[in-house]
Design an enzyme around this catalytic site. Structure first.
Site, PDB file in Angstrom:
ATOM      1  N   GLU A 137       1.249   3.143   0.128  1.00 58.41           N
ATOM      2  CA  GLU A 137       1.473   4.456   0.774  1.00 58.41           C
ATOM      3  C   GLU A 137       1.559   5.572  -0.250  1.00 58.41           C
ATOM      4  O   GLU A 137       1.150   6.689   0.082  1.00 58.41           O
ATOM      5  CB  GLU A 137       2.744   4.387   1.622  1.00 58.41           C
ATOM      6  CG  GLU A 137       2.645   3.435   2.798  1.00 58.41           C
ATOM      7  CD  GLU A 137       2.621   1.964   2.414  1.00 58.41           C
ATOM      8  OE1 GLU A 137       3.181   1.613   1.358  1.00 58.41           O
ATOM      9  OE2 GLU A 137       2.022   1.175   3.152  1.00 58.41           O
ATOM     10  N   ASP A 149      -1.423  -3.950  -0.848  1.00 60.27           N
ATOM     11  CA  ASP A 149      -0.235  -3.670  -0.044  1.00 60.27           C
ATOM     12  C   ASP A 149       0.538  -2.529  -0.721  1.00 60.27           C
ATOM     13  O   ASP A 149       0.188  -2.090  -1.819  1.00 60.27           O
ATOM     14  CB  ASP A 149       0.589  -4.962  -0.007  1.00 60.27           C
ATOM     15  CG  ASP A 149       1.788  -4.895   0.903  1.00 60.27           C
ATOM     16  OD1 ASP A 149       1.823  -4.025   1.792  1.00 60.27           O
ATOM     17  OD2 ASP A 149       2.701  -5.730   0.721  1.00 60.27           O
ATOM     18  N   ASP A 178       4.968  -4.343   8.783  1.00 60.19           N
ATOM     19  CA  ASP A 178       6.088  -5.269   8.976  1.00 60.19           C
ATOM     20  C   ASP A 178       6.693  -5.177  10.366  1.00 60.19           C
ATOM     21  O   ASP A 178       7.744  -4.566  10.577  1.00 60.19           O
ATOM     22  CB  ASP A 178       7.159  -4.991   7.919  1.00 60.19           C
ATOM     23  CG  ASP A 178       6.608  -5.201   6.515  1.00 60.19           C
ATOM     24  OD1 ASP A 178       5.512  -5.791   6.389  1.00 60.19           O
ATOM     25  OD2 ASP A 178       7.260  -4.774   5.554  1.00 60.19           O
TER      26      ASP A 178
HETATM   27  C1  NOJ Z   1       5.209  -5.743   2.461  1.00 58.43           C
HETATM   28  C2  NOJ Z   1       4.117  -6.211   3.356  1.00 58.43           C
HETATM   29  O1  NOJ Z   1       4.054  -5.414   4.508  1.00 58.43           O
HETATM   30  C3  NOJ Z   1       4.331  -7.667   3.693  1.00 58.43           C
HETATM   31  O2  NOJ Z   1       3.298  -8.104   4.538  1.00 58.43           O
HETATM   32  C4  NOJ Z   1       4.380  -8.480   2.422  1.00 58.43           C
HETATM   33  O3  NOJ Z   1       4.650  -9.822   2.751  1.00 58.43           O
HETATM   34  C5  NOJ Z   1       5.480  -7.949   1.517  1.00 58.43           C
HETATM   35  N1  NOJ Z   1       5.242  -6.571   1.260  1.00 58.43           N
HETATM   36  C6  NOJ Z   1       5.546  -8.698   0.186  1.00 58.43           C
HETATM   37  O4  NOJ Z   1       4.402  -8.517  -0.532  1.00 58.43           O
END
Ligand code: NOJ
Length: 977
Positions: A560, A557, A634
């Site tokens: 970017e 995660d 998100d």
């Molecule tokens: C951002 C991610 O997009 C999300 O899915 C994740 O729960 C949080 N980071 C925490 O790791």
């Protein structure tokens, strides 16, 4: 919004309070949008847009200052080399740009333009910067995996002082016309022009120049989005050439301005698709204002966009600079291989009616303008002519979707966070108690000790192996998150090893870069460094990452990369990567290198253990499809976000990265129960199907909803699980030729114009299953657009739909129903015994569903392999072609192989005991109304029972044959009458 608030703060407490209130009442989205650049705040984008405006305003007199030196071209072995001269100013100063046009065997052509002076490293860098002098030219090393063989049969068809024409491609049907003055390339198929490069004269390679120090104009403050100077001697806007400030961050530019831009016109094409990741419609909008258009270009600059907005061209987490244009009889595409920040303007306009324009007069053409901040110009031109050809050729270049771990296409249960071993085990038990199938449970960042990756929080997770074993007992897996930022803290061995071996990204002063993310102060692994990737592998070994085992897989995660205190929540562009490339040059590629390192790490976890990795990524670039799944980040628990997920996933599919999903239920917020029901029904048709939720959201595991909702979610999950063999077959097609896993109408029916803008219904692989998930509140019916004159049956009731091509068919869909049709003419496989996980279904028998076409025929496929190892690459797979012709239904090897039992590995041997259980034939003619039918297989003949149900009140006649008892991997046939 920010600065207004800042001002108010300084006035009175009352005003401050009012301003805060205003901010809070604003949709979060409008605030966040301002954290990211608009084109006018991005110096190179603004300059190139202004250049385009200039050209447009002088349309009759404008001439591109780029010319091919007429005696420079040479052509050999499928490649044309030439030198382009750019006239810089009225003094006729020039800069030289070598151009190569390569004609590839696949029928694609590649145009690359570099800058001679920088190739020769004949430039001076500012600020004593240690970065490279060349334009970035290594994207292809990461992205391109094949398809570069030159078409040595390509031939010169015409050559004079003003142009050269090259015929190339299959049957020499394609032709590139390279015009010299100004430089322009037209790509033709069968004599008609489809794509033009630089026909509007917007090619702009900002050449290197030294900075001329000037005195500051007194009293003039540097503005946001500006550097320190105003105009140069040629009257050009120099304000962002040498440095640039946004959101309080200043980007030093050691090489000055260096953008690369080009206009690409799709002649006679009204629709363009692709260039994910954005939230707007699948058929891309125009971007230069006007009704229904955006004001901003589509931006590609991988970013962690908190609470992203819908219907916007603003950038998101990943990018694929591949665009395809489509019209009734043709598809063509362009892949812009540049990893720097990129913007794309789109305008559409009617062509002038010109008797010489080969019949295209009066049609709409789409004109695009591609603008990247740095790097070489590298564009692949793909000439189709079908969408299928495009995805295939693009995949040849960038690779096809990896065959997934089979569990990965089941259901994933995630939230931020399952807080302990006990929590995980409890959820696992409850899913069983409620008989809800699932394959994977996920651990977000809180499983770690103080966000130090590769460690466990000891109090909450004292026994991850015990947890892993409980999961394994039902064939389930655990996915844990590992992000690319490494906590900077003494006593943390991962941090110490990374920094002491100099494996992290550097700042502009060539020291280890430090920024802020989940763990607080952090450093970032630099996977451009081969040593960093080698080291990364060592961290995943079972004896190194203790607590992991064979059923532990990975989630990458924040890659970017997300940097909370960085410009636009990412890394400064003047950071430095291995090889002394600036972050500016490789930003969009960054993620792929990290994903790749994790992928490789999983392959080498244990000596001799050769298993397919599963790694989910948030950020991505062209080529990431080779490495695992992506999701759309998100989103929010809202109906709008549910609706937006479908075009986003479809767009991923046609852009070569089909293993895609969205957080089911929505990440932020608390979905109401109806929304949960509809989202699971839609999620059951995402290639990647995962429920996920933010840490502040209420628990929402499917069993918590209560009836009837738990039942509705379970039914959607069971539908997914029964169709897993069909999904796996669809993945196989994506793996073989790049076909999308879920397919939009224009892709399956490229000649039906009514479907070109349809983005909310989809076919699943080649199954003929057509689904239109309900994405609106309180909606109990929907209109499905029917693309052809074939017969369509309702999936659950076998009701024959009264419909025809181009009609919108109204389908009822109460909250427990999914609008799902079967198109006549297809056969698809299922496994109908409900089980806890896909692993427990591995050796279950199959049900085959035959949807008989109007003409009385049907075709389908089944692909299966062990779903775990790479043995399928050595022929250890079953691939059946299923055919209904006349009165005979048969199964043959789709690759024409004759697999000998002696060559079979353990999985294939076990599959000897897997059979066709039932065959359900929907639309079975009355002649098949009999008690028994004959099966023939393995030199034996036997009879089995048939239950025939005559047509009734609009429901199709159907026959259920079985138990059939033929081995799934063997040839067999059934005589139906
Ligand atoms: C951002 C991610 O997009 C999300 O899915 C994740 O729960 C949080 N980071 C925490 O790791």
């Amino acid at each position: 919004m920010r600065s207004t608030l800042g001002l108010s703060c300084n006035w009175t407490a009352l005003l401050y309070f009012a301003a805060v209130l205003v901010c809070l009442l604003q949709p979060a989205a409008s605030v966040k949008e301002h954290d990211f650049k608009k084109c006018h705040q991005s110096g190179f984008c603004k300059r190139n847009r202004a250049y385009a405006d200039d050209a447009a305003s002088q349309s009759s007199t404008w001439s591109s200052p780029y010319q091919v030196i007429s005696d420079s071209p040479s052509f050999k072995d499928g490649q044309l080399h030439a030198m382009i001269l750019k006239t810089i100013n009225a003094n006729s100063d020039t800069a030289r740009f070598p151009v190569t046009v390569s004609f590839l065997k696949s029928g694609a052509a590649r145009v690359t333009v570099d800058e001679e002076r920088r190739q020769k490293k004949d430039i001076k860098l500012r600020h004593n910067s240690p970065v490279r002098k060349e334009r970035y030219n290594e994207a292809e090393n990461w992205v391109i995996v094949g398809g570069l063989d030159l078409d040595k049969e390509a031939q010169v068809a015409f050559w004079d002082k003003s142009q050269v024409n090259i015929k190339y491609g299959p049957d020499s049907k394609l032709e590139a016309v390279v015009k010299f003055s100004p430089f322009e390339v037209d790509f033709r198929r069968d004599g008609a022009t489809h794509i033009k490069l630089n026909d509007r004269g917007l090619l702009n390679m900002e050449h290197w120049r030294p900075k001329v120090e000037k005195e500051k104009v007194e009293g003039r403050e540097t503005q946001e989005g500006e550097g320190d100077n105003g105009e140069d001697d040629n009257g050009e806007d120099e304000s962002t050439w040498w440095d640039e400030t946004f959101g309080g961050n200043t980007d030093s530019k050691p090489r000055g301005p260096e953008s690369v831009a080009l206009d690409i016109s799709f002649v006679g094409y009204d629709h363009v698709y692709g260039i994910p990741e954005h939230t707007g419609p699948m058929s891309l909008r125009q971007t230069r204002g006007g009704e229904g258009s955006y004001e901003e270009p589509y931006r590609m600059y991988n970013s962690d966009v908190f609470e992203y907005v819908l219907d916007s061209p603003m950038t998101l987490y990943g990018s694929i600079p591949f665009m395809q244009a489509h019209r009734k009889d043709s598809s063509v595409g362009v892949f812009w291989l540049n990893a720097a920040e990129t913007w794309v303007d789109i305008v559409k306009g009617k062509d002038s009616v010109n008797p010489l324009s080969l019949g295209l007069g009066g049609k709409t053409s789409t004109h695009t303008h591609w603008i990247s901040e740095s790097g070489i110009l590298d564009a692949f031109v793909l000439m189709g002519p079908t969408p299928r050809d495009l995805t295939k050729t693009y995949g040849e270049l960038t690779g096809y979707t990896a065959m997934p771990q089979e569990f990965a296409i089941g259901y994933h249960q995630c939230r931020w966070n399952y807080i302990s071993d006990d929590d995980v085990r409890d959820v696992d038990r409850k899913m069983d108690k409620f008989k809800i199938p699932y394959d994977v449970i996920w651990l977000d960042i809180e499983y770690t000790d103080d966000r130090k990756y590769f460690t466990w929080e000891q109090h909450s997770f004292p026994d991850p192996i015990g947890t892993g074993k409980q999961l394994e007992s039902h064939g389930r897996k655990l996915v844990v998150i590992i992000d690319p930022h490494i906590k900077k803290i003494d006593g943390y061995s991962v941090s110490k090893e990374m920094t002491s071996q100099d494996l992290a990204v550097h700042n502009k002063d060539d020291e280890i870069y430090e920024g802020w993310c989940w763990p607080g102060s952090s450093n970032w692994i630099d996977c451009f460094n081969p040593k960093a990737s080698e080291w990364w592998k060592t961290l995943y070994k079972y004896d190194s990452f203790k607590g992991t085992m064979e059923n532990t897989f990975l989630w990458n995660d924040m890659n970017e990369p997300s940097v909370f205190n960085g410009p636009e929540t990412t890394m400064p562009k003047d950071n430095i990567h291995h090889g002394h490339w600036e972050h500016r040059d490789i930003h969009n590629l960054n993620r792929l290198t990290f994903h790749n390192a994790t992928f490789e790490a999983l392959v080498t976890r244990k000596k001799g253990e050769l298993r397919r990795p599963f790694v989910l990524t948030r950020s991505f670039y062209a080529g990431s499809q080779r490495l695992g799944a992506m999701w759309t980040g998100d989103n929010q628990a809202s109906w709008d976000h549910l609706a937006a997920s479908i075009p986003m996933i479809l767009n991923q599919g046609i852009s070569g990265y089909p293993f895609a999903g969205a957080d089911v239920g929505g990440f932020f917020g608390n979905p109401e129960k109806d929304l949960m029901a509809r989202w699971y029904q839609a999620g059951a048709f995402y290639p990647f199907f995962r429920g996920h939720a933010h840490i502040d959201s209420r628990r929402r595991e499917p069993y918590l909803l209560g009836e009837p909702y738990t039942g509705i979610l379970t039914a959607a999950l069971r539908l997914r699980y029964s169709l897993l063999p069909s999904w796996y077959t669809a993945f196989f097609h994506a793996n073989r030729d790049g076909s999308p896993i879920v397919r939009p109408m224009f892709w399956t029916h490229p000649t039906e114009e009514g479907g070109f803008a349809i983005e909310n219904q989809m076919f699943v692989g080649s199954t003929g299953l057509l689904v239109k998930p309900i994405v609106e509140q309180d909606k109990e019916s929907t209109d499905i657009w029917i693309p052809d004159d074939e017969v369509y049956y309702d999936y659950s009731t076998y009701q024959v739909q009264n419909t025809h091509k181009g009609k919108h068919l109204t389908v009822k869909a109460a909250i427990d129903q999914i609008p799902l049709l079967m198109r006549g003419g297809h056969i698809f496989p299922r496994r109908d015994i409900p089980r806890r996980s896909s692993a427990m279904m591995r050796f279950d028998d199959y049900t085959l569903v035959v949807a008989v076409s109007k003409g009385g025929a049907a075709e389908g496929e089944l692909y299966a392999d062990d779903g775990d190892t790479f043995n399928h690459e050595k022929g250890q797979y079953i691939y059946r072609k299923l055919t209904l012709a006349g009165n005979k239904l048969s199964s043959t090897d789709a690759d024409g192989r004759d697999i000998k039992l002696t060559e079979a590995g353990s999985w294939l041997k076990a599959m000897r005991e897997v059979y066709v259980d039932r065959v359900i034939i929907v639309g079975a003619p009355a002649a098949w109304n009999q008690k028994q039918v004959q099966i023939e297989s393995e030199e034996r003949t036997w009879s089995v029972k048939v239950e025939y149900h005559a047509a009734k009140k609009g429901r199709a006649a159907f026959a259920v044959v079985g138990r059939v008892g033929a081995r799934i991997g063997e040839d067999w046939s059934i005589k139906l009458a």
